[in-house]
Scaffold this motif. Sequence first.
Motif, mmCIF file in Angstrom:
data_model
loop_
_atom_site.group_PDB
_atom_site.id
_atom_site.type_symbol
_atom_site.label_atom_id
_atom_site.label_comp_id
_atom_site.label_asym_id
_atom_site.label_seq_id
_atom_site.Cartn_x
_atom_site.Cartn_y
_atom_site.Cartn_z
ATOM 1 N N VAL A 66 32.247 -12.363 2.424
ATOM 2 C CA VAL A 66 32.921 -11.303 3.172
ATOM 3 C C VAL A 66 34.255 -11.831 3.687
ATOM 4 O O VAL A 66 34.474 -13.040 3.755
ATOM 5 C CB VAL A 66 32.088 -10.806 4.388
ATOM 6 N N ARG A 87 24.384 -10.705 8.793
ATOM 7 C CA ARG A 87 24.749 -10.987 7.395
ATOM 8 C C ARG A 87 24.761 -12.502 7.182
ATOM 9 O O ARG A 87 25.482 -13.211 7.853
ATOM 10 C CB ARG A 87 26.145 -10.436 7.081
ATOM 11 N N ASP A 120 33.697 -6.411 2.185
ATOM 12 C CA ASP A 120 33.244 -7.204 1.046
ATOM 13 C C ASP A 120 34.468 -7.667 0.240
ATOM 14 O O ASP A 120 35.607 -7.418 0.637
ATOM 15 C CB ASP A 120 32.223 -6.426 0.198
ATOM 16 N N LEU A 162 32.504 -2.923 5.551
ATOM 17 C CA LEU A 162 31.049 -2.818 5.679
ATOM 18 C C LEU A 162 30.661 -2.374 7.080
ATOM 19 O O LEU A 162 29.682 -1.652 7.262
ATOM 20 C CB LEU A 162 30.400 -4.169 5.358
ATOM 21 N N ILE A 198 26.128 -14.285 4.927
ATOM 22 C CA ILE A 198 27.089 -14.417 3.827
ATOM 23 C C ILE A 198 28.287 -15.200 4.340
ATOM 24 O O ILE A 198 28.720 -14.960 5.467
ATOM 25 C CB ILE A 198 27.559 -13.023 3.336
ATOM 26 N N ALA A 223 31.181 -8.278 -5.514
ATOM 27 C CA ALA A 223 31.652 -7.883 -4.187
ATOM 28 C C ALA A 223 30.899 -8.594 -3.063
ATOM 29 O O ALA A 223 31.455 -8.859 -1.999
ATOM 30 C CB ALA A 223 31.520 -6.373 -4.014
ATOM 31 N N GLY A 224 29.631 -8.915 -3.301
ATOM 32 C CA GLY A 224 28.784 -9.412 -2.226
ATOM 33 C C GLY A 224 28.732 -10.932 -2.121
ATOM 34 O O GLY A 224 27.957 -11.462 -1.315
#
Lengths: 403, 403
Positions: free
Chosen positions: A76, A130, A93, A99, A132, A72-73
């Motif tokens: 995003v 984040r 996610d 989130l 990501i 999931a991580g």
Amino acid sequence: MVSDRINGLAAILAAVRAGAGITQPLLVERVGLGRSVVAQRVAELEAAGLVEGAGFGPSSGGRAPRRLRLCAGRGVVLGIDVGATGLIVGVADLTGRMLASRQRAIDVAAGPKAVLSLAESLAAELLEPRRIPVWAVGVGVPGPVEFRTGLPIVPPIMPGWDRYPIRRRLRARFGAPVWVDNDVNLMALGELHAGGEPAGHMLYVRAGLGIGAAIVMDGRLYRGANGSAGDIGHVAIPEGGAIICRCGNIGCLEAVAGGAALVREGRLRSPRLAAIPGLRPHHVVEAAENGDTAARDLLHRTSALLGGTLATLVSFYNPNRLILGGSLAPARDHVLGAIREAIHKRALPLATRDLRIEVATLPEEVSGVTGTAHLALDEVFSPANLEIWLPAGSPDQVPQNVW
Amino acid sequence: MVSDRINGLAAILAAVRAGAGITQPLLVERVGLGRSVVAQRVAELEAAGLVEGAGFGPSSGGRAPRRLRLCAGRGVVLGIDVGATGLIVGVADLTGRMLASRQRAIDVAAGPKAVLSLAESLAAELLEPRRIPVWAVGVGVPGPVEFRTGLPIVPPIMPGWDRYPIRRRLRARFGAPVWVDNDVNLMALGELHAGGEPAGHMLYVRAGLGIGAAIVMDGRLYRGANGSAGDIGHVAIPEGGAIICRCGNIGCLEAVAGGAALVREGRLRSPRLAAIPGLRPHHVVEAAENGDTAARDLLHRTSALLGGTLATLVSFYNPNRLILGGSLAPARDHVLGAIREAIHKRALPLATRDLRIEVATLPEEVSGVTGTAHLALDEVFSPANLEIWLPAGSPDQVPQNVW
């Protein structure tokens, strides 16, 4: 045509997304591929960092099978839900779990530059902490969208947005692929992913300020030839008479059973409602819940009018589920009866035999922004798009900058 | 889920059916399988006696590729088209080409035993000189059918047919699988197979004594959750007023724009029409063609009423083709204009941008019985059914007695 390998990967990803904790023996059953092919594809998805083990399932004799879930991580997705009067931006996610999100009042008629600048700065606030990568962006707007290009086309309540290149702008800003759809499709998508059961042929109807529908066929959104399927707000209805609609036509469903009509009639019929400044549909719903009989009667009448059009659509489309969303949905007890009655009075016995008529489980703001995230994820993980960003032997590719 | 092998065989059969004379290199392109897989599957279909070579296609350098076609004469399919007042029984080869047919006047209200006995004896006459196995039977009836079971369900103009086991009876009689559908779906199917171009999202509308629609999605019939999709004859329309329909409701589309209304109004408006004994819709069409202005005005008005409902369906479904069939279709010049105008007045620009509105190329009797043959063939050659009757290593199986 997409290769068997990609189709297999997509089917396994879809099954893992739908049922986190699924095991390889269950995948063999669900996906209909052989054990060795499933094992090979799962290994490929693990090597690509998309799927991981998470505990063990029940053993059927031998070694207990691993449970699988999406990583999931890994990235995003960004969801931007533009409404007529409100903007919600969320970060989810890869399972679609929200989130964080931000909400602001807007006027969509302020135009795309103002609204999307605000969306971009809210997104930046959400993304900043984040580190990501953004894999994809999903956008919802309150008007017709040509899905293939993501362009709004002559949207009635969105001056300045006609053919505005939302996709190009946001792709440049976030370096990720962007999909745009109309708000009702996104609410239906949010509701679909929230529901635990397979959706079959579903009609999702949003009854609020505007009226619109989304068509689900075999569990997937059907958008029509150009993306405008479900646009029922301005169909002519028998009770429409000569009432002039904001679209310029007369006798439209929305002019008679939409939020503006509800507010107008509410003021006329209920002293309690007339006393509320800035009366909105949800006030009528609250008044009905609190025992205002004029408000109840009005909701009943509005639902009967809406139900007349829904009877036509049920006859035509023969769905097995009809979900009522939007601001009328919380008034469940005051609306579903009249809608059911109107449909059963008109539609064939065969068309209604297995039809379940229910209210949405999610409030519209939640289903809308959840839907934008799932729009992005459904597209990223579709066979046609997987083939683009998940080439054989490049396991650490992410779906950035490839569209 | 169906195996890759069967999916490949079905895709190749579909491509051969769609374009007789297709070559293996073209199949590789169309079906999206590799050259060696296509060669293997074609060899399998040749061994099963389903596909054969027929001359050679253009060479692209090397040896000229063989053209392939279905072994049309391996078997026949039987088509039984039950109308309100007429019965057509036909025998077609495996390409759907009609080899012979018989037509009789009937009254569907005489009930299933009388009508199907007649159909069976007509079929026997047609089959007797042919010593070829019947592979499948397709049946059309003028009412709602639960497609999965082939049962008519509470059909309004078919007393005695409710839940009559058409499939069981005909399967016992002909020793072959049987599929049953409503007449409008079959006309759409006949039209689809007649058309040279891919159908995309199509709405086929039959305007005759009754009014009905068929929904085509990505080139395939969509039947809805129970098989009743397209049943638009009794939806309420704005101009319906208090006119009582034969179904018992008021203000139905069919009561206002159906054949009975056309005949009633024709008698009132045109002395020439009033003088015709047993006036039927086709007489109104002929009078319009022959310059009767009252008949022309009436067709225009009827088309405008029908167009109003079609505007709702176009807004909802966003098709790229709308085909008008039925007895009004031959009046092309007197009906299409009013239908186009009604649709463009109501539906969104995006919904109509790519919409083509045309009349059917086949007369309704021809499209109906052709459709019953193609219904049988589409089902026999569908992946799910191929898997049943074409097991690995049994090349001389035929699809009899396996359902």
